[in-house]
Write a protein that holds these residues in place. Structure first.
Motif, PDB file in Angstrom:
ATOM      1  N   ASP A 108      51.576 -71.418  33.450  1.00  0.00           N
ATOM      2  CA  ASP A 108      50.171 -70.981  33.347  1.00  0.00           C
ATOM      3  C   ASP A 108      50.096 -69.617  34.022  1.00  0.00           C
ATOM      4  OD1 ASP A 108      47.396 -70.881  33.096  1.00  0.00           O
ATOM      5  OD2 ASP A 108      47.014 -72.503  34.529  1.00  0.00           O
ATOM      6  N   HIS A 185      45.740 -74.258  41.263  1.00  0.00           N
ATOM      7  CA  HIS A 185      46.107 -75.670  41.152  1.00  0.00           C
ATOM      8  C   HIS A 185      47.616 -75.838  41.197  1.00  0.00           C
ATOM      9  CE1 HIS A 185      47.058 -74.543  36.953  1.00  0.00           C
ATOM     10  NE2 HIS A 185      45.997 -73.765  37.066  1.00  0.00           N
ATOM     11  N   HIS A 192      47.315 -78.894  35.095  1.00  0.00           N
ATOM     12  CA  HIS A 192      46.451 -78.910  36.280  1.00  0.00           C
ATOM     13  C   HIS A 192      46.757 -80.143  37.111  1.00  0.00           C
ATOM     14  CE1 HIS A 192      43.784 -76.408  33.504  1.00  0.00           C
ATOM     15  NE2 HIS A 192      44.151 -75.605  34.467  1.00  0.00           N
ATOM     16  N   ALA A 216      49.871 -72.726  40.741  1.00  0.00           N
ATOM     17  CA  ALA A 216      49.297 -71.611  40.001  1.00  0.00           C
ATOM     18  C   ALA A 216      48.239 -70.987  40.899  1.00  0.00           C
ATOM     19  CB  ALA A 216      48.692 -72.088  38.693  1.00  0.00           C
ATOM     20  N   GLU A 218      45.458 -68.102  41.303  1.00  0.00           N
ATOM     21  CA  GLU A 218      44.692 -67.362  40.298  1.00  0.00           C
ATOM     22  C   GLU A 218      43.356 -66.849  40.817  1.00  0.00           C
ATOM     23  OE1 GLU A 218      43.291 -69.619  36.924  1.00  0.00           O
ATOM     24  OE2 GLU A 218      43.927 -71.510  37.785  1.00  0.00           O
ATOM     25  N   GLU A 249      46.828 -64.387  37.362  1.00  0.00           N
ATOM     26  CA  GLU A 249      47.402 -65.686  37.714  1.00  0.00           C
ATOM     27  C   GLU A 249      48.912 -65.706  37.491  1.00  0.00           C
ATOM     28  OE1 GLU A 249      46.082 -68.878  35.145  1.00  0.00           O
ATOM     29  OE2 GLU A 249      46.774 -70.422  36.538  1.00  0.00           O
TER      30      GLU A 249
END
Ligand code: MG
Length: 283
Positions: A108, A185, A192, A216, A218, A249
């Motif tokens: 991600d 997350h 997630h 991640a 962001e 991110e």
């Protein structure tokens, strides 16, 4: 209720690299193609082709109710913008978020860019400054992860960094705002996961930073107030005051010998260099 550990094994960290690489390649393709006159849907299709060509699938399509590969958020839209037919225009500030699942593991990442517009140099400069603050805040947070003992030290570092940057160029009396409605997350078998990754200081320490943690990070930064609303499309998150927004991110792994940015083609070397951190490849 049984909960999987948030910490991945060395073999699992190695397995996550392909998803990170596919995510990076898809976003690089979107970055290569974006221009005035191009539509978000065209970028979305191109990103999907890249991911499928690398043996993955777009993990945003695994989110119930979402059918696209990317989220494309323009100007005062912060995140979760649905790719549509309205072509990009000169001067737009565009945030593009995407991810890939490969062999059951997820990546991600997101970036922001400003399309050139020689007729509005002040607008472009202010938007580029906003994106730059957000991008450097992300790298500051990733750099903090390399030495943090607990995860929430990352958010404190991001907040301090953003505060040091002063205010938006077109209104220095204001301050950049760090969104609190949405946070980063954990990431792994699903896009997630626990734990949340705050972009600001909180009064809890968060989980220990140790090998196997994959998050991640962001930051979402706005040039005005941090209040947001969701548009009638039920996805797009927009600033309440209409101020511009930026979103950067990366998915980052902590391993035995250091950190490695899974969604950066160079593992994060260039972004981390100003902060004195050198990423270490996952062995
Ligand atoms: Mg994310």
């Amino acid at each position: 209720m049984f909960r999987r550990s948030i910490y991945k094994s060395p073999a699992e960290l190695r397995a996550m690299q392909a998803a990170g690489a596919a995510t990076a390649a898809a976003l690089a393709e979107a970055r290569r193609l974006i221009a005035p006159g191009v539509t978000p849907l065209e970028l979305d299709a191109a990103a999907e082709r890249v991911i499928r060509g690398l043996g993955g699938r777009p993990n945003f399509q695994l989110v119930p109710g979402y059918r696209h590969t990317l989220c494309v958020s323009v100007d005062d839209d912060v995140v979760h913008g649905i790719p549509g037919e309205r072509a990009f225009r000169a001067g737009d500030i565009v945030s593009i978020d995407g991810g890939a699942e490969v062999d059951g593991w997820n990546g991600d990442a997101a970036f922001t860019l400003v399309l050139p517009d020689p007729s509005r140099p002040d607008v472009v400069a202010a938007r580029e400054a906003l994106s730059s603050v957000t991008e450097r805040a992300l790298w500051r947070g990733i750099a903090e992860l390399a030495s943090a003992r607990h995860l929430n030290e990352v958010g404190a570092a991001i907040e301090d960094f953003v505060r040091e940057q002063g205010g938006p160029a077109d209104d220095p009396a204001r301050r950049y705002g760090i969104l609190t409605d949405y946070v980063g997350h954990g990431i792994g078998r699903t896009m997630h996961e626990e734990p949340p990754v705050f972009n600001y200081r909180v009064d809890r320490r968060g989980p220990a930073v140790k090998p196997g943690l994959v998050v991640a990070i962001e930051p979402m930064i706005v040039a005005g107030a941090i209040e947001t609303f969701v548009r009638d499309d039920e996805w797009t998150v927009t600033t309440a005051d209409g101020a511009d927004a930026a979103h950067w991110e990366h998915s980052v792994a902590v391993h035995e010998h250091g950190i490695w940015v899974l969604t950066a083609e160079d593992g994060g070397a260039a972004g981390l260099r100003p902060f004195g951190v050198e990423p270490v490849p996952i062995a």
